[in-house]
Design a protein around this motif. Structure first.
Motif, PDB file in Angstrom:
ATOM      1  N   ASP A 111       0.830  -1.208   0.000  1.00  0.00           N
ATOM      2  CA  ASP A 111       0.000   0.000   0.000  1.00  0.00           C
ATOM      3  C   ASP A 111       0.861   1.254   0.000  1.00  0.00           C
ATOM      4  O   ASP A 111       0.594   2.220  -0.738  1.00  0.00           O
ATOM      5  N   LEU A 112       1.905   1.256   0.810  1.00  0.00           N
ATOM      6  CA  LEU A 112       2.781   2.421   0.877  1.00  0.00           C
ATOM      7  C   LEU A 112       3.529   2.629  -0.432  1.00  0.00           C
ATOM      8  O   LEU A 112       3.736   3.769  -0.877  1.00  0.00           O
ATOM      9  N   VAL A 113       3.949   1.534  -1.075  1.00  0.00           N
ATOM     10  CA  VAL A 113       4.658   1.641  -2.354  1.00  0.00           C
ATOM     11  C   VAL A 113       3.748   2.253  -3.411  1.00  0.00           C
ATOM     12  O   VAL A 113       4.170   3.119  -4.198  1.00  0.00           O
ATOM     13  N   GLN A 114       2.484   1.824  -3.438  1.00  0.00           N
ATOM     14  CA  GLN A 114       1.549   2.376  -4.417  1.00  0.00           C
ATOM     15  C   GLN A 114       1.286   3.856  -4.169  1.00  0.00           C
ATOM     16  O   GLN A 114       1.220   4.662  -5.106  1.00  0.00           O
ATOM     17  N   ILE A 115       1.127   4.240  -2.901  1.00  0.00           N
ATOM     18  CA  ILE A 115       0.914   5.655  -2.583  1.00  0.00           C
ATOM     19  C   ILE A 115       2.117   6.482  -3.026  1.00  0.00           C
ATOM     20  O   ILE A 115       1.981   7.555  -3.635  1.00  0.00           O
ATOM     21  N   MET A 116       3.320   5.979  -2.755  1.00  0.00           N
ATOM     22  CA  MET A 116       4.533   6.724  -3.092  1.00  0.00           C
ATOM     23  C   MET A 116       4.711   6.831  -4.592  1.00  0.00           C
ATOM     24  O   MET A 116       5.123   7.888  -5.111  1.00  0.00           O
ATOM     25  N   LYS A 117       4.426   5.762  -5.319  1.00  0.00           N
ATOM     26  CA  LYS A 117       4.527   5.818  -6.786  1.00  0.00           C
ATOM     27  C   LYS A 117       3.565   6.851  -7.360  1.00  0.00           C
ATOM     28  O   LYS A 117       3.904   7.593  -8.291  1.00  0.00           O
ATOM     29  N   LEU A 145       2.565   9.546  -5.919  1.00  0.00           N
ATOM     30  CA  LEU A 145       3.093  10.881  -5.647  1.00  0.00           C
ATOM     31  C   LEU A 145       4.246  11.227  -6.574  1.00  0.00           C
ATOM     32  O   LEU A 145       4.375  12.372  -7.035  1.00  0.00           O
ATOM     33  N   VAL A 146       5.115  10.245  -6.872  1.00  0.00           N
ATOM     34  CA  VAL A 146       6.301  10.514  -7.696  1.00  0.00           C
ATOM     35  C   VAL A 146       5.934  10.704  -9.154  1.00  0.00           C
ATOM     36  O   VAL A 146       6.477  11.592  -9.843  1.00  0.00           O
ATOM     37  N   LEU A 147       4.988   9.902  -9.651  1.00  0.00           N
ATOM     38  CA  LEU A 147       4.671   9.910 -11.077  1.00  0.00           C
ATOM     39  C   LEU A 147       3.488  10.800 -11.428  1.00  0.00           C
ATOM     40  O   LEU A 147       3.188  10.981 -12.612  1.00  0.00           O
ATOM     41  N   SER A 148       2.806  11.356 -10.422  1.00  0.00           N
ATOM     42  CA  SER A 148       1.637  12.182 -10.718  1.00  0.00           C
ATOM     43  C   SER A 148       2.072  13.513 -11.312  1.00  0.00           C
ATOM     44  O   SER A 148       3.190  13.994 -11.084  1.00  0.00           O
ATOM     45  N   GLY A 149       1.162  14.112 -12.030  1.00  0.00           N
ATOM     46  CA  GLY A 149       1.441  15.410 -12.622  1.00  0.00           C
ATOM     47  C   GLY A 149       1.275  16.531 -11.608  1.00  0.00           C
ATOM     48  O   GLY A 149       1.218  16.315 -10.398  1.00  0.00           O
ATOM     49  N   TYR A 150       1.195  17.743 -12.138  1.00  0.00           N
ATOM     50  CA  TYR A 150       1.085  18.925 -11.281  1.00  0.00           C
ATOM     51  C   TYR A 150      -0.248  18.930 -10.559  1.00  0.00           C
ATOM     52  O   TYR A 150      -1.307  18.750 -11.155  1.00  0.00           O
ATOM     53  N   SER A 151      -0.190  19.093  -9.216  1.00  0.00           N
ATOM     54  CA  SER A 151      -1.395  19.167  -8.400  1.00  0.00           C
ATOM     55  C   SER A 151      -1.289  20.410  -7.535  1.00  0.00           C
ATOM     56  O   SER A 151      -0.526  20.430  -6.561  1.00  0.00           O
ATOM     57  N   VAL A 167       4.582  21.606  -3.857  1.00  0.00           N
ATOM     58  CA  VAL A 167       5.494  22.522  -3.181  1.00  0.00           C
ATOM     59  C   VAL A 167       6.764  22.595  -4.024  1.00  0.00           C
ATOM     60  O   VAL A 167       7.540  21.645  -4.091  1.00  0.00           O
ATOM     61  N   ALA A 168       6.935  23.709  -4.725  1.00  0.00           N
ATOM     62  CA  ALA A 168       8.126  23.931  -5.556  1.00  0.00           C
ATOM     63  C   ALA A 168       8.323  22.810  -6.571  1.00  0.00           C
ATOM     64  O   ALA A 168       9.447  22.361  -6.820  1.00  0.00           O
ATOM     65  N   GLY A 169       7.220  22.340  -7.143  1.00  0.00           N
ATOM     66  CA  GLY A 169       7.310  21.311  -8.167  1.00  0.00           C
ATOM     67  C   GLY A 169       7.325  19.892  -7.645  1.00  0.00           C
ATOM     68  O   GLY A 169       7.351  18.941  -8.436  1.00  0.00           O
ATOM     69  N   ILE A 170       7.320  19.682  -6.340  1.00  0.00           N
ATOM     70  CA  ILE A 170       7.318  18.354  -5.729  1.00  0.00           C
ATOM     71  C   ILE A 170       5.933  18.103  -5.152  1.00  0.00           C
ATOM     72  O   ILE A 170       5.401  18.927  -4.401  1.00  0.00           O
ATOM     73  N   SER A 171       5.344  16.965  -5.497  1.00  0.00           N
ATOM     74  CA  SER A 171       4.000  16.643  -5.046  1.00  0.00           C
ATOM     75  C   SER A 171       4.026  16.169  -3.594  1.00  0.00           C
ATOM     76  O   SER A 171       4.559  15.101  -3.287  1.00  0.00           O
ATOM     77  N   ASP A 172       3.462  16.977  -2.720  1.00  0.00           N
ATOM     78  CA  ASP A 172       3.316  16.658  -1.293  1.00  0.00           C
ATOM     79  C   ASP A 172       4.612  16.094  -0.686  1.00  0.00           C
ATOM     80  O   ASP A 172       4.682  14.932  -0.265  1.00  0.00           O
ATOM     81  N   ASN A 193      14.032  10.450 -10.285  1.00  0.00           N
ATOM     82  CA  ASN A 193      13.008  11.353 -10.802  1.00  0.00           C
ATOM     83  C   ASN A 193      12.794  12.611  -9.959  1.00  0.00           C
ATOM     84  O   ASN A 193      12.029  13.491 -10.351  1.00  0.00           O
ATOM     85  N   THR A 194      13.451  12.713  -8.793  1.00  0.00           N
ATOM     86  CA  THR A 194      13.239  13.864  -7.909  1.00  0.00           C
ATOM     87  C   THR A 194      14.218  14.967  -8.268  1.00  0.00           C
ATOM     88  O   THR A 194      15.418  14.730  -8.449  1.00  0.00           O
ATOM     89  N   ASP A 195      13.704  16.179  -8.384  1.00  0.00           N
ATOM     90  CA  ASP A 195      14.517  17.346  -8.732  1.00  0.00           C
ATOM     91  C   ASP A 195      15.423  17.725  -7.559  1.00  0.00           C
ATOM     92  O   ASP A 195      14.955  17.999  -6.454  1.00  0.00           O
ATOM     93  N   SER A 196      16.728  17.733  -7.804  1.00  0.00           N
ATOM     94  CA  SER A 196      17.694  18.022  -6.738  1.00  0.00           C
ATOM     95  C   SER A 196      18.104  19.488  -6.704  1.00  0.00           C
ATOM     96  O   SER A 196      18.980  19.859  -5.917  1.00  0.00           O
ATOM     97  N   THR A 197      17.482  20.330  -7.537  1.00  0.00           N
ATOM     98  CA  THR A 197      17.836  21.752  -7.535  1.00  0.00           C
ATOM     99  C   THR A 197      17.024  22.550  -6.529  1.00  0.00           C
ATOM    100  O   THR A 197      17.303  23.726  -6.297  1.00  0.00           O
TER     101      THR A 197
END
Length: 700
Positions: free
Chosen positions: A213-219, A221-227, A232-237, A272-276
């Motif tokens: 369940d946690l893996v699906q929730i995290m995926k 969040l990572v793969l979802s588009g802009y919400s 927050v600064a381009g990162i979903s939640d 896939n996470t923006d490090s800037t």
């Protein structure tokens, strides 16, 4: 009594010019509040309790308002309940009996129709609920976790965390509700349920399969588009992502199956996470901690180390600091992966921030290996020459612990254990003895201010002085060192005001050891040693007296000091000569053993035996000491010595030198003593034994 409104009371307290005036205002107000609390019908109870809570915040006693809090919590009015619950959280704790009185009120309010009244009860229970209250009210919290009101669910989840921390076995009660909430598609519910699940896992209440369940929730969040609602600064939640990663780290620790199921997800997050952005770095850092803490694949661990390597290039010093802190923890297990970033780590030694510089030093020392020791030592020694004073000792000791023989360049800025450790290192490297003694002799001629260097140099000159005098070292320029040159160097150390007592001890011992390695200057050595027999420093005086005795009485044993093992043997012989055998004549033998109790106290045990054919009766032991020494002779074990050593007489003598007065070696005679130390009349023996005090005590 006139009771001021809350605002006026605050104004009166703040306008007080002295502490005494402030106490007067508070005492008057507290007296008025007590009087109104005693009234049965009091319409201003909430205002009075609010003023009392302000007094409590200022640090003044307000315990007399505890029962008023209990009464106001039971009130049907919301305004009074709110202040009553606030007072309970501030004035009550689980150790007080009054806290048990509100259990029933909290239980009733948890079932109240008003969600805000329920919220007050939940917050109070989560703040100061005792173990007994948690056991009584846990079913009510589980019921509220299943309620349809999300506001109440959030409060109940936080209350469940407190209950699990207080009573671990109650965690099983909340497992079904926690799993059902994680399966819902709601950011808010995920956010407040992950702390509850995390608490359940931390306290090992139960192991439940929530990883998928946690893996699906995290995926999602990572793969979802802009919400816009959760972005927050381009990162979903990012707050929820950090919570989930932390929970996955707990679930995957020491669990290979759970770790395998989350490896792909962690790789996706890392790539896939923006490090800037700062929020992206927060998610990446939590991802790295999770990868390094679970049973992850080797490739994934390398990816995590590379992320930390990128952090080292960040302009933010805080990010560089946490990166090096994390690398320090894993350098032992992932050494090769960390080695790839050695250049970046070494560059951080030049950072202006002291904390970053210290972390870079610790990590650089940990990266020293046999393959890179030459290049790393160059960098570390360059850093040592310019590092801040507060890091110099740590850097020098670290360089030595990395098995670098160049640690001696740090001089006096090394820890105490460095000198014996370096001496042991030199001893084990027999092929470098000649080179080492020549280099240290030259260093000693150039500078004697660095005490640790001088101590090691003196030890080497005394131990390998014959190699120094030969002058045929192939690794250095040929220099002829004479016996006088070597003694001049040691005598300079002995006479220098910069030399510490410990350093002088090294130099004096080296001078004595040279007496077995040279032939023409033994008399000069004897003269040097005799001078320090009356030195004011007690330790140095003791060494000199013992070495003088070697020259005077036991010169034939001096050559046992050819090497360190011989020195140990010689010292043990000295101890035996000076402290065990005191008298042996006519079959009567007297031995002494000494035990130092403190800096000023000593216990001497005298043991007498008779190997002759005649019994000795009325046997006594007597001792004489200088006036500054306190003497206490305990009762002997007997007063007769049977023949042929069938029994012994023992007696303990306690000596105390409170003023630490030092005495040179002298033979003190007691009136009536004949033939050295014994006076014989037939078979009756009276033994007078003279003890001379010298700190630490040496008996002659």
């Amino acid at each position: 009594i006139v009771v001021l409104p809350l605002q006026e009371m605050i104004r009166a307290i703040r306008s007080a010019r002295t502490q005494c005036e402030e106490r007067g205002v508070i005492q008057r107000e507290c007296a008025a509040i007590r009087a109104q609390f005693r009234q049965a019908d009091n319409g201003g109870r909430s205002h009075n309790l609010a003023k009392l809570l302000y007094v409590h915040m200022l640090g003044y006693p307000a315990h007399f308002g505890q029962m008023e809090c209990v009464r106001m919590i039971a009130s049907p009015r919301y305004s009074e309940k709110r202040v009553g619950y606030l007072g309970a959280m501030m004035l009550l704790d689980e150790k007080q009996d009054a806290s048990l009185l509100i259990t029933n009120s909290i239980k009733n309010d948890l079932s109240h129709s008003n969600q805000y009244v329920q919220s007050l009860a939940l917050c109070t229970l989560a703040c100061m609920g005792s173990a007994e209250m948690c056991r009584d009210l846990a079913p009510e919290i589980d019921r509220l976790l299943r309620a349809s009101n999300s506001y109440i669910k959030k409060k109940a989840a936080l209350c469940a965390v407190h209950i699990v921390r207080k009573v671990h076995e109650l965690g099983e009660l909340f497992v079904p509700a926690a799993r059902s909430l994680l399966s819902e598609k709601n950011h808010g519910k995920w956010t407040y349920m992950t702390p509850t699940c995390e608490c359940l896992c931390v306290y090992d209440v139960v192991c439940f399969q929530t990883v998928p369940d946690l893996v699906q929730i995290m995926k999602g969040l990572v793969l979802s588009g802009y919400s816009p609602e959760h972005d927050v600064a381009g990162i979903s939640d990012p707050f929820l992502q950090v919570r989930i990663l932390r929970l996955l780290r707990i679930l995957g620790r020491n669990n290979e199956g759970a770790s395998d199921s989350m490896n792909d997800l962690l790789a996706q997050v890392a790539t896939n996470t923006d490090s800037t952005k700062t929020v992206g770095n927060a998610v990446l850092y939590e991802t790295v901690l999770t990868v390094l803490d679970i049973k992850s694949e080797s490739g994934l661990r390398v990816l995590a180390v590379n992320i930390l390597g990128r952090f080292l290039l960040n302009n933010d010093r805080n990010i560089r600091y946490i990166a090096m802190t994390s690398l320090q923890k894993i350098v032992g297990t992932d050494h090769n992966a960390v080695q790839r970033h050695r250049g970046t780590i070494v560059d951080c030694l030049k950072d202006q921030d002291a904390s970053v510089k210290r972390r870079a030093l610790e990590l650089s020392l940990a990266l020293v290996s046999a393959s890179n020791i030459r290049s790393m030592m160059k960098e570390l020694l360059l850093f040592l020459s310019s590092c801040p004073p507060e890091l110099r000792a740590h850097a020098a000791s670290g360089i030595f612990n990395a098995r670098a023989r160049t640690a001696m360049h740090a001089g006096g800025d090394v820890r105490d254990e460095t000198v014996p450790n370096l001496i042991q290192l030199i001893t084990n490297a027999s092929e470098l003895h000649c080179y080492t003694v020549h280099k240290l002799y030259r260093a000693l001629l150039l500078d004697i201010s660095q005490q640790s260097l001088v101590q090691v140099a003196c030890w080497c000159i005394g131990e390998y002085g014959d190699l120094l005098l030969k002058g045929d070292c192939q690794e250095t320029e040929p220099v002829q060192v004479t016996e006088d040159d070597a003694l001049d160097a040691l005598e300079t150390v002995l006479q220098s005001h910069m030399s510490s007592p410990a350093t002088r001890g090294f130099a004096l011992t080296a001078t004595m050891k040279l007496s077995t390695r040279i032939t023409d200057n033994v008399d000069r050595i004897r003269s040097i040693v005799s001078i320090y027999g009356s030195c004011i420093d007690v330790e140095l005086q003791q060494r000199a007296v013992e070495y003088n005795a070697l020259f005077r009485k036991y010169d034939h044993m001096r050559y046992a000091m050819k090497r360190s093992t011989g020195l140990i043997y010689c010292v043990s012989v000295l101890v035996e000569l000076f402290l065990l055998l005191a008298y042996d004549k006519g079959g009567v033998t007297l031995t002494l053993s000494c035990e130092k109790q403190s800096d000023t106290g000593l216990t001497v045990t005298l043991t007498a035996s008779n190997s002759s054919d005649s019994d000795l009766s009325s046997f006594t032991l007597q001792a004489a000491v200088p006036k500054s020494v306190q003497l206490h002779m305990k009762a002997p074990s007997g007063d007769s010595l049977p023949a042929r050593g069938t029994a012994k007489v023992t007696q303990m003598v306690v000596l105390n030198n409170p003023n630490k007065v030092g005495y040179t070696h002298t033979h003190t005679h007691v009136s009536g003593v004949k033939d050295g130390y014994i006076w014989e009349i037939g078979t009756q023996v009276s033994l007078h034994f003279v003890i001379v005090w010298n700190i630490p005590l040496i008996i002659y």
